[in-house]
Design a protein around this motif. Structure first.
Motif, PDB file in Angstrom:
ATOM      1  N   ASP A  24       0.821  -1.209   0.000  1.00  0.00           N
ATOM      2  CA  ASP A  24       0.000   0.000   0.000  1.00  0.00           C
ATOM      3  C   ASP A  24       0.857   1.262   0.000  1.00  0.00           C
ATOM      4  O   ASP A  24       0.362   2.355  -0.276  1.00  0.00           O
ATOM      5  N   LEU A  25       2.146   1.109   0.301  1.00  0.00           N
ATOM      6  CA  LEU A  25       3.040   2.263   0.402  1.00  0.00           C
ATOM      7  C   LEU A  25       3.710   2.619  -0.924  1.00  0.00           C
ATOM      8  O   LEU A  25       4.296   3.700  -1.041  1.00  0.00           O
ATOM      9  N   THR A  26       3.642   1.728  -1.900  1.00  0.00           N
ATOM     10  CA  THR A  26       4.427   1.924  -3.121  1.00  0.00           C
ATOM     11  C   THR A  26       4.159   3.269  -3.794  1.00  0.00           C
ATOM     12  O   THR A  26       5.096   3.994  -4.144  1.00  0.00           O
ATOM     13  N   SER A  27       2.906   3.622  -3.986  1.00  0.00           N
ATOM     14  CA  SER A  27       2.600   4.890  -4.667  1.00  0.00           C
ATOM     15  C   SER A  27       3.048   6.085  -3.841  1.00  0.00           C
ATOM     16  O   SER A  27       3.526   7.083  -4.387  1.00  0.00           O
ATOM     17  N   CYS A  28       2.921   5.979  -2.522  1.00  0.00           N
ATOM     18  CA  CYS A  28       3.346   7.083  -1.649  1.00  0.00           C
ATOM     19  C   CYS A  28       4.863   7.272  -1.711  1.00  0.00           C
ATOM     20  O   CYS A  28       5.369   8.395  -1.819  1.00  0.00           O
ATOM     21  N   VAL A  29       5.589   6.158  -1.639  1.00  0.00           N
ATOM     22  CA  VAL A  29       7.047   6.214  -1.675  1.00  0.00           C
ATOM     23  C   VAL A  29       7.531   6.708  -3.037  1.00  0.00           C
ATOM     24  O   VAL A  29       8.442   7.542  -3.132  1.00  0.00           O
ATOM     25  N   SER A  30       6.901   6.242  -4.110  1.00  0.00           N
ATOM     26  CA  SER A  30       7.280   6.712  -5.446  1.00  0.00           C
ATOM     27  C   SER A  30       7.028   8.205  -5.605  1.00  0.00           C
ATOM     28  O   SER A  30       7.845   8.929  -6.178  1.00  0.00           O
ATOM     29  N   SER A  31       5.919   8.672  -5.088  1.00  0.00           N
ATOM     30  CA  SER A  31       5.624  10.107  -5.183  1.00  0.00           C
ATOM     31  C   SER A  31       6.642  10.932  -4.410  1.00  0.00           C
ATOM     32  O   SER A  31       7.033  12.023  -4.841  1.00  0.00           O
ATOM     33  N   ALA A  32       7.093  10.404  -3.275  1.00  0.00           N
ATOM     34  CA  ALA A  32       8.115  11.098  -2.490  1.00  0.00           C
ATOM     35  C   ALA A  32       9.417  11.179  -3.271  1.00  0.00           C
ATOM     36  O   ALA A  32      10.067  12.227  -3.313  1.00  0.00           O
ATOM     37  N   VAL A  33       9.830  10.074  -3.886  1.00  0.00           N
ATOM     38  CA  VAL A  33      11.050  10.069  -4.687  1.00  0.00           C
ATOM     39  C   VAL A  33      10.917  11.033  -5.867  1.00  0.00           C
ATOM     40  O   VAL A  33      11.842  11.798  -6.170  1.00  0.00           O
ATOM     41  N   ASP A  34       9.762  11.014  -6.520  1.00  0.00           N
ATOM     42  CA  ASP A  34       9.520  11.936  -7.638  1.00  0.00           C
ATOM     43  C   ASP A  34       9.675  13.389  -7.191  1.00  0.00           C
ATOM     44  O   ASP A  34      10.270  14.216  -7.883  1.00  0.00           O
ATOM     45  N   THR A  35       9.123  13.704  -6.027  1.00  0.00           N
ATOM     46  CA  THR A  35       9.214  15.066  -5.500  1.00  0.00           C
ATOM     47  C   THR A  35      10.663  15.450  -5.237  1.00  0.00           C
ATOM     48  O   THR A  35      11.096  16.562  -5.573  1.00  0.00           O
ATOM     49  N   LEU A  36      11.430  14.533  -4.671  1.00  0.00           N
ATOM     50  CA  LEU A  36      12.838  14.802  -4.366  1.00  0.00           C
ATOM     51  C   LEU A  36      13.659  14.983  -5.634  1.00  0.00           C
ATOM     52  O   LEU A  36      14.625  15.749  -5.656  1.00  0.00           O
ATOM     53  N   ARG A  37      13.277  14.293  -6.689  1.00  0.00           N
ATOM     54  CA  ARG A  37      13.964  14.487  -7.973  1.00  0.00           C
ATOM     55  C   ARG A  37      13.582  15.841  -8.583  1.00  0.00           C
ATOM     56  O   ARG A  37      14.436  16.593  -9.060  1.00  0.00           O
ATOM     57  N   GLU A  38      12.295  16.145  -8.541  1.00  0.00           N
ATOM     58  CA  GLU A  38      11.797  17.370  -9.164  1.00  0.00           C
ATOM     59  C   GLU A  38      12.266  18.643  -8.450  1.00  0.00           C
ATOM     60  O   GLU A  38      12.531  19.663  -9.098  1.00  0.00           O
ATOM     61  N   ASP A  39      12.373  18.591  -7.123  1.00  0.00           N
ATOM     62  CA  ASP A  39      12.776  19.807  -6.403  1.00  0.00           C
ATOM     63  C   ASP A  39      14.290  19.949  -6.263  1.00  0.00           C
ATOM     64  O   ASP A  39      14.782  20.883  -5.637  1.00  0.00           O
ATOM     65  N   GLY A  40      15.040  19.012  -6.866  1.00  0.00           N
ATOM     66  CA  GLY A  40      16.497  19.118  -6.884  1.00  0.00           C
ATOM     67  C   GLY A  40      17.205  18.469  -5.708  1.00  0.00           C
ATOM     68  O   GLY A  40      18.438  18.483  -5.649  1.00  0.00           O
ATOM     69  N   THR A  41      16.443  17.884  -4.784  1.00  0.00           N
ATOM     70  CA  THR A  41      17.071  17.287  -3.601  1.00  0.00           C
ATOM     71  C   THR A  41      17.994  16.129  -3.968  1.00  0.00           C
ATOM     72  O   THR A  41      19.119  16.023  -3.447  1.00  0.00           O
ATOM     73  N   LEU A  42      17.547  15.242  -4.858  1.00  0.00           N
ATOM     74  CA  LEU A  42      18.380  14.102  -5.239  1.00  0.00           C
ATOM     75  C   LEU A  42      19.673  14.560  -5.898  1.00  0.00           C
ATOM     76  O   LEU A  42      20.751  14.025  -5.613  1.00  0.00           O
ATOM     77  N   ALA A  43      19.586  15.551  -6.758  1.00  0.00           N
ATOM     78  CA  ALA A  43      20.781  16.073  -7.420  1.00  0.00           C
ATOM     79  C   ALA A  43      21.742  16.684  -6.404  1.00  0.00           C
ATOM     80  O   ALA A  43      22.964  16.509  -6.499  1.00  0.00           O
ATOM     81  N   LYS A  44      21.184  17.385  -5.424  1.00  0.00           N
ATOM     82  CA  LYS A  44      22.006  18.003  -4.380  1.00  0.00           C
ATOM     83  C   LYS A  44      22.714  16.944  -3.548  1.00  0.00           C
ATOM     84  O   LYS A  44      23.913  17.052  -3.254  1.00  0.00           O
ATOM     85  N   LEU A  45      21.988  15.891  -3.174  1.00  0.00           N
ATOM     86  CA  LEU A  45      22.589  14.823  -2.373  1.00  0.00           C
ATOM     87  C   LEU A  45      23.625  14.047  -3.188  1.00  0.00           C
ATOM     88  O   LEU A  45      24.660  13.628  -2.648  1.00  0.00           O
TER      89      LEU A  45
END
Length: 297
Positions: free
Chosen positions: A261-282
């Motif tokens: 049940d968490l898959t869509s929530c976790v994917s959306s979180a990862v998508d947000t981190l990619r879109e807002d530049g957090t993943l690139a920063k890390l």
């Protein structure tokens, strides 16, 4: 060595869903064009992703798993809970998106192969450099990809393997990698060596084999290769890296129970981190040494 902004009620929920619907998607995946268990993670997250109140293994807690030891540069000092190293930092960033602060995160040790083997999981998600693949999706769910990766070859300086400049140069060598990894798959599927590859249950065993001359070269992901040559086997060098197969990047994804049940929530979180530049920063903070290496063709 694996989310999503909460869907708040009323107008806030509507605004959040609209934002996610128009945001830029993450990079393409190695298979079926969707990295996670759902092809529309952002919209599927919806009202089920209430921050801090997800259907986790332990109410009010988020259980995250990884292998032991936890290797650099993905983790630091073999301590996943310290928030240092790329994957530890990503895990806590995802947790924050899901509404769980650092004190609410519980770490669990799970062997690499067991993380994506069939069967009910004891964790909410696993983060351990697990590449997303169609075969693995038969047993588990994946989040959107959080890191685009290439595989690299490491050999001792001055050796025959160190002089390789092409895939053909590797065919006659004894190569090794951790069992169950994309690295091992690249040996069998891309290099297709004349002798069977050596498979090790742990990456440190493969590294020891390289040190002791039991193999001519080993294959790991590129960031790990830079760490190995800089800190673990200083008389070794990165021979080169492989091109991604099928024209799409290999990606690491967070591993979840099949049908979680968490898959869509976790994917959306990862998508947000990619879109807002957090993943690139890390990535820049923790993997900055993983620059280009010669491409083996």
């Amino acid at each position: 060595m694996h989310p999503a902004p909460s869907a708040l009620r009323s107008a806030v929920a509507a605004a959040t869903i609209a934002l996610l619907a128009t945001a830029v998607g993450c990079a393409p995946q190695p298979d079926d064009k969707a990295s996670g268990g759902s092809s529309s993670s952002a919209s599927a997250a919806g009202s089920a992703c209430v921050k801090g109140k997800l259907a986790t293994r332990t109410s009010g807690k988020l259980t995250i798993a990884t292998d032991e030891p936890a290797y650099e540069p993905w983790f630091k000092d073999d301590k996943p809970a310290n928030g240092e190293g790329f994957e530890s930092a990503v895990a806590y960033a995802v947790a924050k998106q899901l509404g769980y602060d650092k004190n609410a995160v519980v770490w669990q040790s799970v062997p690499f192969n067991k993380a994506f083997a069939p069967g009910v999981k004891t964790f909410d998600f696993d983060i351990n450099q697990v590449s997303i693949s169609a075969e693995r999706k038969k047993a588990v769910d994946f989040s959107s990809g959080y890191y685009d990766v290439r595989q690299a070859v490491i050999a001792l300086k001055g050796s025959k393997a160190a002089k390789a400049t092409s895939i053909a140069d590797l065919k006659g060598l004894k190569l090794g990698a951790q069992v169950g990894t994309t690295s091992l798959n690249y040996i069998s599927d891309v290099v297709k060596p004349s002798q069977e590859a050596a498979a090790y249950s742990k990456n440190d065993q493969a590294i020891s084999a390289l040190k002791n001359g039991q193999v001519d070269a080993i294959v790991t992901d590129l960031p790990t290769a830079f760490y190995v040559t800089a800190a673990q086997v200083t008389n070794a060098k990165i021979v080169g890296q492989f091109e991604n197969q099928s024209g799409t990047p290999e990606q690491f994804g967070l591993v979840l129970d099949k049908g979680s049940d968490l898959t869509s929530c976790v994917s959306s979180a990862v998508d947000t981190l990619r879109e807002d530049g957090t993943l690139a920063k890390l990535e820049k903070q923790w993997l900055s040494d993983a620059v280009d290496a010669p491409v083996l063709k």
